[in-house]
Design an enzyme around this catalytic site. Structure first.
Site, PDB file in Angstrom:
ATOM      1  N   TYR A 164       0.785  -1.118   0.097  1.00 48.83           N
ATOM      2  CA  TYR A 164       0.147   0.092  -0.070  1.00 48.83           C
ATOM      3  C   TYR A 164       0.817   1.328   0.031  1.00 48.83           C
ATOM      4  O   TYR A 164       0.511   2.140  -0.796  1.00 48.83           O
ATOM      5  CB  TYR A 164      -0.919   0.077   1.280  1.00 48.83           C
ATOM      6  CG  TYR A 164      -1.907   1.043   1.219  1.00 48.83           C
ATOM      7  CD1 TYR A 164      -3.330   0.969   0.389  1.00 48.83           C
ATOM      8  CD2 TYR A 164      -1.971   2.300   2.280  1.00 48.83           C
ATOM      9  CE1 TYR A 164      -3.910   2.013   0.441  1.00 48.83           C
ATOM     10  CE2 TYR A 164      -2.795   3.185   2.081  1.00 48.83           C
ATOM     11  CZ  TYR A 164      -3.945   3.077   1.379  1.00 48.83           C
ATOM     12  OH  TYR A 164      -4.851   3.983   1.508  1.00 48.83           O
ATOM     13  N   LYS A 168       1.060   4.140  -2.990  1.00 48.88           N
ATOM     14  CA  LYS A 168       0.635   5.548  -2.570  1.00 48.88           C
ATOM     15  C   LYS A 168       2.117   6.330  -2.877  1.00 48.88           C
ATOM     16  O   LYS A 168       1.567   7.683  -3.391  1.00 48.88           O
ATOM     17  CB  LYS A 168      -0.040   5.711  -1.255  1.00 48.88           C
ATOM     18  CG  LYS A 168      -1.302   4.980  -1.216  1.00 48.88           C
ATOM     19  CD  LYS A 168      -2.314   5.376  -2.013  1.00 48.88           C
ATOM     20  CE  LYS A 168      -3.752   4.794  -1.828  1.00 48.88           C
ATOM     21  NZ  LYS A 168      -4.613   5.303  -2.828  1.00 48.88           N
TER      22      LYS A 168
END
Length: 256
Positions: A164, A168
């Protein structure tokens, strides 16, 4: 009627990915309240009914036009079809909010290649796919706003979220590069980096975990989807016309 007057009278259109619930739904509502017609998106037929219900409710509340497109943003053909559907059904695409995202949290030692690839495909490649398709139209009309959803995890990292965080952080790099490519065509590209927000993801945390997180936030509480939507609404507005290539943390002071 002149082209300029006709353009001024034409309702603006926003496409919000992953807009059936949570932050995406809050962003769609905020933009609808500002007068944007909204193209809603969900990733599967299983989510269509819920998304259509949300779109219908917002349309009734605000008076704007809405449509719903089922599309997997990780698939380039789906992304292109979604952008084309938005433009065809609502007349244009002036704002793209790349909100669709997933998590598959595990320590790296336990993370499978599938877990890593799935998060990168949706969160980063999905943002690329949708931005590429929308940018073609925005460059031609010489106006547009692309607003990407990053995360403070992409800025600072977080144990158990390597996939993640990487996705991002990649969104931040993509935002900065794309902003430089599109600025001359009057298309701005910015990223919003939410902190801990009250969504289905954080609802799975225990009360003790949520209290521990809140204790590390300057304002002493988790944020709401509306806190993020307010920033998205500003970046989509005329007041943000001179802002591009920025990453704005909306985290209640957690990153101080």
């Amino acid at each position: 009627m002149s082209d300029d007057v006709q353009a001024a009278c034409t309702p603006r259109v926003a496409l919000v990915t992953g807009s059936g619930r949570g932050i995406g739904l809050a962003c769609a509502r905020r933009l609808a309240e500002a007068g944007f017609n909204i193209c809603f998106n969900c990733s599967s037929e299983g989510s269509r009914a819920r998304t259509e219900e949300a779109a219908r409710a917002i349309s009734e509340d605000t008076g704007v036009s809405t449509c719903v497109c089922v599309a997997d943003v990780a698939n380039a053909e789906d992304a292109e079809r979604m952008v084309a559907t938005c433009a065809q059904e609502l007349g244009s695409i002036d704002v793209l909010v790349n909100n669709a995202g997933i998590t598959r949290d595990k320590l790296v030692s336990r993370m499978s290649e599938e877990d890593f690839d799935a998060v990168i495909d949706v969160n980063l490649k999905g943002t690329f796919n949708c931005s590429k398709s929308a940018a073609k139209r925005m460059m031609k009309q010489r106006h547009g706003r692309i607003i990407n959803m990053s995360s403070v995890v992409g800025v600072f990292g977080n144990a158990g979220q390597a996939n993640y965080a990487a996705s991002k952080a990649g969104v931040i790099g993509l935002t900065k590069a794309l902003s430089k490519e599109l600025a001359r065509r009057n298309v701005t590209v910015n990223a919003v980096a939410p902190g801990y927000i009250e969504t289905d993801m954080t609802a799975a945390l225990s009360e003790e975990q949520q209290e521990s997180i809140a204790s590390h936030i300057g304002l002493g509480r988790l944020g709401s989807p509306e806190d993020i939507a307010n920033m998205v609404g500003f970046l989509a507005s005329d007041g943000a016309a001179y802002i591009t290539g920025q990453v704005i943390c909306v985290d209640g002071g957690m990153s101080l």
